[in-house]
Design a protein around this motif. Sequence first.
Motif, mmCIF file in Angstrom:
data_model
loop_
_atom_site.group_PDB
_atom_site.id
_atom_site.type_symbol
_atom_site.label_atom_id
_atom_site.label_comp_id
_atom_site.label_asym_id
_atom_site.label_seq_id
_atom_site.Cartn_x
_atom_site.Cartn_y
_atom_site.Cartn_z
ATOM 1 N N MET A 1 32.668 62.910 22.716
ATOM 2 C CA MET A 1 33.851 62.297 23.339
ATOM 3 C C MET A 1 34.865 61.968 22.250
ATOM 4 S SD MET A 1 34.952 61.391 26.335
ATOM 5 C CE MET A 1 36.205 60.401 27.109
ATOM 6 N N THR A 2 36.115 62.340 22.454
ATOM 7 C CA THR A 2 37.171 62.113 21.464
ATOM 8 C C THR A 2 38.229 61.202 22.057
ATOM 9 O OG1 THR A 2 36.830 64.296 20.539
ATOM 10 C CG2 THR A 2 38.916 63.245 20.054
ATOM 11 N N ALA A 3 38.654 60.228 21.253
ATOM 12 C CA ALA A 3 39.679 59.327 21.783
ATOM 13 C C ALA A 3 40.409 58.629 20.654
ATOM 14 C CB ALA A 3 39.052 58.286 22.705
ATOM 15 N N THR A 4 41.707 58.419 20.867
ATOM 16 C CA THR A 4 42.502 57.546 20.019
ATOM 17 C C THR A 4 43.089 56.482 20.931
ATOM 18 O OG1 THR A 4 43.046 59.365 18.532
ATOM 19 C CG2 THR A 4 44.430 57.394 18.403
ATOM 20 N N LEU A 5 42.656 55.257 20.740
ATOM 21 C CA LEU A 5 42.951 54.209 21.707
ATOM 22 C C LEU A 5 43.657 53.028 21.068
ATOM 23 C CD1 LEU A 5 39.367 54.091 23.250
ATOM 24 C CD2 LEU A 5 41.294 55.328 24.201
ATOM 25 N N PRO A 6 44.698 52.495 21.717
ATOM 26 C CA PRO A 6 45.225 51.212 21.256
ATOM 27 C C PRO A 6 44.252 50.110 21.655
ATOM 28 C CG PRO A 6 46.386 51.905 23.227
ATOM 29 C CD PRO A 6 45.443 53.025 22.868
ATOM 30 N N THR A 7 43.980 49.206 20.756
ATOM 31 C CA THR A 7 43.120 48.080 21.081
ATOM 32 C C THR A 7 43.833 46.800 20.689
ATOM 33 O OG1 THR A 7 40.974 47.065 20.708
ATOM 34 C CG2 THR A 7 41.911 48.243 18.856
ATOM 35 N N HIS A 8 43.706 45.790 21.494
ATOM 36 C CA HIS A 8 44.425 44.542 21.231
ATOM 37 C C HIS A 8 43.407 43.438 20.957
ATOM 38 C CE1 HIS A 8 48.254 46.345 22.323
ATOM 39 N NE2 HIS A 8 47.606 46.925 23.293
ATOM 40 N N ARG A 9 42.746 43.539 19.809
ATOM 41 C CA ARG A 9 41.728 42.568 19.439
ATOM 42 C C ARG A 9 42.316 41.395 18.668
ATOM 43 N NH1 ARG A 9 36.420 45.973 17.642
ATOM 44 N NH2 ARG A 9 36.721 47.789 18.951
ATOM 45 N N THR A 18 35.375 55.450 14.044
ATOM 46 C CA THR A 18 33.942 55.464 14.290
ATOM 47 C C THR A 18 33.474 56.898 14.525
ATOM 48 O OG1 THR A 18 34.105 53.277 15.340
ATOM 49 C CG2 THR A 18 32.078 54.531 15.703
ATOM 50 N N GLY A 19 32.648 57.393 13.612
ATOM 51 C CA GLY A 19 32.083 58.738 13.757
ATOM 52 C C GLY A 19 33.131 59.828 13.857
ATOM 53 N N VAL A 20 34.232 59.678 13.143
ATOM 54 C CA VAL A 20 35.342 60.628 13.292
ATOM 55 C C VAL A 20 35.034 61.939 12.580
ATOM 56 C CG1 VAL A 20 37.739 61.084 12.634
ATOM 57 C CG2 VAL A 20 37.121 58.908 13.689
ATOM 58 N N ARG A 21 35.191 63.005 13.319
ATOM 59 C CA ARG A 21 34.991 64.362 12.808
ATOM 60 C C ARG A 21 36.241 65.169 13.122
ATOM 61 N NH1 ARG A 21 30.485 67.892 11.888
ATOM 62 N NH2 ARG A 21 30.921 70.059 12.437
ATOM 63 N N LYS A 22 36.653 66.022 12.198
ATOM 64 C CA LYS A 22 37.801 66.893 12.437
ATOM 65 C C LYS A 22 37.483 68.292 11.956
ATOM 66 C CE LYS A 22 41.869 68.241 13.644
ATOM 67 N NZ LYS A 22 42.206 68.346 15.083
ATOM 68 N N THR A 23 37.580 69.243 12.883
ATOM 69 C CA THR A 23 37.353 70.652 12.582
ATOM 70 C C THR A 23 38.606 71.434 12.934
ATOM 71 O OG1 THR A 23 34.987 70.458 13.035
ATOM 72 C CG2 THR A 23 35.930 72.670 13.074
ATOM 73 N N LEU A 34 36.546 66.702 8.098
ATOM 74 C CA LEU A 34 35.944 65.365 8.087
ATOM 75 C C LEU A 34 34.678 65.397 8.923
ATOM 76 C CD1 LEU A 34 39.145 63.230 8.847
ATOM 77 C CD2 LEU A 34 38.130 63.643 6.595
ATOM 78 N N ASP A 35 33.662 64.664 8.469
ATOM 79 C CA ASP A 35 32.389 64.689 9.183
ATOM 80 C C ASP A 35 31.781 63.290 9.222
ATOM 81 O OD1 ASP A 35 30.133 65.510 10.482
ATOM 82 O OD2 ASP A 35 29.188 66.431 8.731
ATOM 83 N N GLN A 69 44.601 64.953 16.537
ATOM 84 C CA GLN A 69 43.531 64.291 17.271
ATOM 85 C C GLN A 69 42.170 64.653 16.665
ATOM 86 O OE1 GLN A 69 43.856 62.030 19.856
ATOM 87 N NE2 GLN A 69 46.020 62.165 19.280
ATOM 88 N N PRO A 70 41.227 63.704 16.623
ATOM 89 C CA PRO A 70 39.893 64.011 16.096
ATOM 90 C C PRO A 70 39.141 64.970 17.007
ATOM 91 C CG PRO A 70 39.931 61.816 17.078
ATOM 92 C CD PRO A 70 41.347 62.308 17.074
ATOM 93 N N SER A 71 38.250 65.747 16.404
ATOM 94 C CA SER A 71 37.397 66.640 17.193
ATOM 95 C C SER A 71 36.260 65.861 17.841
ATOM 96 C CB SER A 71 36.826 67.747 16.294
ATOM 97 O OG SER A 71 37.859 68.463 15.669
ATOM 98 N N ALA A 72 35.878 64.747 17.222
ATOM 99 C CA ALA A 72 34.839 63.872 17.767
ATOM 100 C C ALA A 72 35.036 62.486 17.182
ATOM 101 C CB ALA A 72 33.443 64.410 17.433
ATOM 102 N N GLY A 73 34.457 61.493 17.848
ATOM 103 C CA GLY A 73 34.578 60.126 17.374
ATOM 104 C C GLY A 73 35.758 59.417 17.998
#
Length: 260
Positions: A1-9, A18-23, A34-35, A69-73
């Motif tokens: 699952m791949t996602a880039t999310l705004p978070t309001h913490r 987290t666990g970002v991979r790019k192919t 990136l792995d 966009q990341p391929s994963a993470g």
Amino acid sequence: MTATLPTHRGTDTAVRLTGVRKTFGQGTRAVTALDGIDLRVAPGEFVCLLGASGCGKTTVLNLIAGLDQPSAGTIELSTSRPAVMFQEAALMPWLTAARNVELPLRLAGVKKAERETRAAELLDLVRLSGAGDKRPHELSGGMRQRVALARALASALNREGDGAALLLMDEPFSALDAITRDFLQSELLRVWQATGTAVVFVTHDVREAVRLGQRVVLLSSKPGRVVQEWAVADLDAPEGALVTEEINGRLREVISSHAA
């Protein structure tokens, strides 16, 4: 699952990978840049990403910035629009320094009087209060980079109610001479301390990373993985020199293992 999310913490996190991979590419021509990158930057923290050329440092910034966009993470941001400063100032040549700084504010719909005031304040912050009416060709390389920094800050700090300010910097001083680079490193630290902006700074220069960062994160050669992290002391203190020596050694090991 791949996602880039705004978070309001709130005050918890400026950006988290987290666990970002790019192919890049597919099939037999696919290249993994990136792995499994895990990285968290707190609001107001200055983190330097260090590594040899081609290790994926710029790819990390591009993913955080939303330029790819990341391929994963997952990538979680406390702001919907991080500001980016590149190796080249990339100023609009037909605009004055002040109008270049105003540009992201204008695009965000800030009224003229307010953006002029903010631009003047930011130019003063980077010690260019007398250069607002000059065009880029009238400025030195170091001055152009300071205008670019002011413009990036205008974008990063124009985020009321939109989480922690985040500035991404891709080797912004690498093309400058040593004296100008040293001066701008000092100026960047001063501006960072004054604004409290979270910074992710990419470099291949160990001394620069140790001088600027509160934390230095070393990436392996392709595919990029986090090899080690260091909390950085004062570079001029004895422990700062020891950390620099240790990081140099680890960087040489990474480069040697890749070459082998």
